[in-house]
Write a protein that holds these residues in place. Structure first.
Motif: not given
Length: 83
Positions: A13-19, A23-34, A41-44
């Motif tokens: 919805q355009g309101r991400p809280d990436w942190d 929280d508790g993760y070091a990476a993402t793969t595939d959907y939905p992160g892709c 990349l802008g946030h991290y």
């Protein structure tokens, strides 16, 4: 998933809280992160990003070889297939 699904819905919805999402993760793969690789990349900015792109037909053929889809009325099951 109970915690992360509402957070990902907020991101959609355009309101991400990436942190909070990561929280508790070091990476993402595939959907939905892709779907959010630019935003992530802008946030991290120090993150390493590997983005691969495939043509849709080749991807679909690969998925169908890997998984067998069964349909019974309005229900679907995804069962492990042959690699």
């Amino acid at each position: 998933m109970r915690r992360s699904l509402p957070l990902w819905n907020e991101a959609i919805q355009g309101r991400p809280d990436w942190d909070a999402i990561f929280d508790g993760y070091a990476a993402t793969t595939d959907y939905p992160g892709c779907c959010f690789w630019r935003e992530l990349l802008g946030h991290y900015p120090q993150a390493k990003v590997i983005l691969t792109v495939r043509d849709a037909e080749g991807w679909f053929e690969s998925v169908m070889r890997r998984f067998l889809l069964l349909r019974d009325e309005n229900r679907f099951w995804v069962l492990p297939g042959k690699p």
